[in-house]
Design a protein around this motif. Structure first.
Motif, PDB file in Angstrom:
ATOM      1  N   ILE A  86      -0.781   3.830   8.894  1.00  0.00           N
ATOM      2  CA  ILE A  86      -0.028   3.011   9.850  1.00  0.00           C
ATOM      3  C   ILE A  86       1.443   3.404   9.736  1.00  0.00           C
ATOM      4  O   ILE A  86       1.973   3.511   8.628  1.00  0.00           O
ATOM      5  CB  ILE A  86      -0.182   1.501   9.547  1.00  0.00           C
ATOM      6  CG1 ILE A  86      -1.615   1.047   9.823  1.00  0.00           C
ATOM      7  CG2 ILE A  86       0.792   0.672  10.383  1.00  0.00           C
ATOM      8  CD1 ILE A  86      -1.888  -0.417   9.459  1.00  0.00           C
ATOM      9  N   SER A 139       6.747  -6.415   8.084  1.00  0.00           N
ATOM     10  CA  SER A 139       6.404  -5.063   7.594  1.00  0.00           C
ATOM     11  C   SER A 139       5.763  -5.131   6.214  1.00  0.00           C
ATOM     12  O   SER A 139       4.779  -4.462   5.939  1.00  0.00           O
ATOM     13  CB  SER A 139       7.640  -4.168   7.458  1.00  0.00           C
ATOM     14  OG  SER A 139       8.431  -4.219   8.583  1.00  0.00           O
ATOM     15  N   GLU A 153       2.099  -3.867   5.125  1.00  0.00           N
ATOM     16  CA  GLU A 153       1.920  -2.849   4.088  1.00  0.00           C
ATOM     17  C   GLU A 153       0.951  -3.343   3.015  1.00  0.00           C
ATOM     18  O   GLU A 153       0.014  -2.645   2.623  1.00  0.00           O
ATOM     19  CB  GLU A 153       3.271  -2.492   3.463  1.00  0.00           C
ATOM     20  CG  GLU A 153       3.141  -1.412   2.399  1.00  0.00           C
ATOM     21  CD  GLU A 153       4.484  -0.909   1.866  1.00  0.00           C
ATOM     22  OE1 GLU A 153       5.527  -1.123   2.524  1.00  0.00           O
ATOM     23  OE2 GLU A 153       4.492  -0.296   0.795  1.00  0.00           O
ATOM     24  N   VAL A 207       0.762   3.054   4.476  1.00  0.00           N
ATOM     25  CA  VAL A 207       1.819   2.711   5.426  1.00  0.00           C
ATOM     26  C   VAL A 207       2.994   3.644   5.228  1.00  0.00           C
ATOM     27  O   VAL A 207       3.435   3.876   4.111  1.00  0.00           O
ATOM     28  CB  VAL A 207       2.253   1.228   5.274  1.00  0.00           C
ATOM     29  CG1 VAL A 207       3.499   0.930   6.087  1.00  0.00           C
ATOM     30  CG2 VAL A 207       1.133   0.307   5.714  1.00  0.00           C
TER      31      VAL A 207
END
Ligand SMILES: [Zn+2]
Length: 358
Positions: free
Chosen positions: A256, A287, A291, A301
């Protein structure tokens, strides 16, 4: 890959158990404080074992206290005895060989009339999402018990090892305000996450309520209410990050990619000062949630340089500025601006270190 997380569980001890736990956790920290001051005076680590410590705690718990005291002393020594910490917050810790649980109780050795008895204490092990119980199937570490205001909380450390997903499939995710997140995969699977309108409505409601309270100068009410708003926002971030990672999993994504945020260190410090910083801070938290949840299922990530990700046309590389929510290019591309962001983030240059500079 493996990571250690803490699973928090609410305990519901009986009155008697609660008073035993209080006493044990006071004893636990005073044992550590005593050991640390002895070691500081002697300028060397202790050789004491549980037999040498005449307090009313199970010997396994005493051993845990000795270990904790030793690691405190190590830090003190490293700092050249400049700061000698005194633990104040009552806590009691068991190692993983000394507790067990089923779906309703944690069994731990506690002191009853001077004897060690493994006792079941009622606990909310199964939460509404059944997440705790799932997490507790992994490798367990210590059990910590603390009292927070009037609640007893058990914190169990859990180490989860995951197998890094193989494959090259990448998904870009753009975080935004109007639309909390947009994701797009290599094979052009697109998903919009969260409900921007609902968020806006809720935030407006919070704001007007705060104003009413402000006029009445109800400081405590305002504070309570701010906490409530914070909890609500955090909960939203948990929900959005969970659905993003699930979407990635469904699409067999291995990596990602997210935008790297600028100056999060500075921003975090002044986060309450202005609206813009507050947004950066909330992107940062989202975020981090993504993660952490991605790593748990073996998805990596990566953070990319955000430069031009909102301007470059993913079809012809022309730079354009979006008008409102819409992005248009001469070559015929016409899409939601956040989707353009996600498409570019997918293939933007990855920043060294692969993590947010926190
Ligand atoms: Zn174009």
């Amino acid at each position: 890959m493996s990571q250690t997380i803490t699973v928090k569980i609410k305990l519901l001890p009986t009155k008697e158990q609660a008073s035993i736990l209080s006493e044990m956790s006071e004893t636990y920290i005073s044992t550590i404080n005593t050991l640390v001051s002895e070691m500081v005076a002697a300028k060397k680590s202790t050789r004491k074992s549980s037999k040498d410590i005449p307090v009313s705690l199970p010997s396994a718990v005493k051993n845990q206290a000795i270990n904790d005291a030793k690691s405190v002393f190590k830090k003190v020594k490293k700092n050249k005895y400049n700061v000698i910490p005194t633990l104040k917050k009552p806590v009691c810790i068991w190692n993983n060989q000394n507790y067990s649980f089923n779906f309703s109780h944690i069994f731990m050795p506690i002191m009853m009339d001077g004897k060690v008895v493994k006792t079941p204490i009622r606990a909310l092990l199964v939460d509404k999402d059944n997440r705790n119980f799932e997490l507790l199937k992994h490798k367990l570490g210590t059990l910590r018990i603390t009292k927070q205001v009037n609640k007893w909380i058990a914190q169990i450390s859990v180490t989860i090892s995951t197998v890094q997903k193989t494959g090259m499939k990448v998904m870009g995710v753009d975080l935004g305000l109007k639309v909390p997140a947009v994701a797009v995969t290599d094979d052009e699977k697109v998903r919009f996450f969260g409900n921007g309108r609902q968020n806006k409505f809720k935030k407006r409601k919070f704001r007007s309520l705060r104003k009413t309270l402000g006029k009445k100068k109800k400081i405590n009410a305002i504070r309570k209410f701010n906490d409530k708003e914070q909890r609500w926002m955090k909960d939203q971030d948990h929900k959005i990050s969970r659905t993003i990672v699930n979407f990635a999993k469904e699409n067999k994504v291995a990596v990602i990619r997210l935008e790297q945020l600028a100056n999060i260190r500075q921003t975090a410090r002044t986060s309450r000062k202005n609206e813009k910083n507050l947004h950066t801070w909330s992107f940062y938290r989202l975020s981090q949630f993504i993660e952490y949840k991605a790593n748990l299922v073996g998805i990596k990530v990566e953070y990319v340089n955000p430069r031009y990700t909102s301007q470059i046309c993913p079809n012809c590389s022309e730079k354009n500025k979006a008008q409102g929510r819409k992005y248009k290019c001469k070559c015929g591309v016409e899409k939601h601006r956040d989707l353009i962001g996600a498409m570019n983030i997918r293939y933007a240059p990855v920043v060294d270190g692969n993590s947010q500079p926190a």
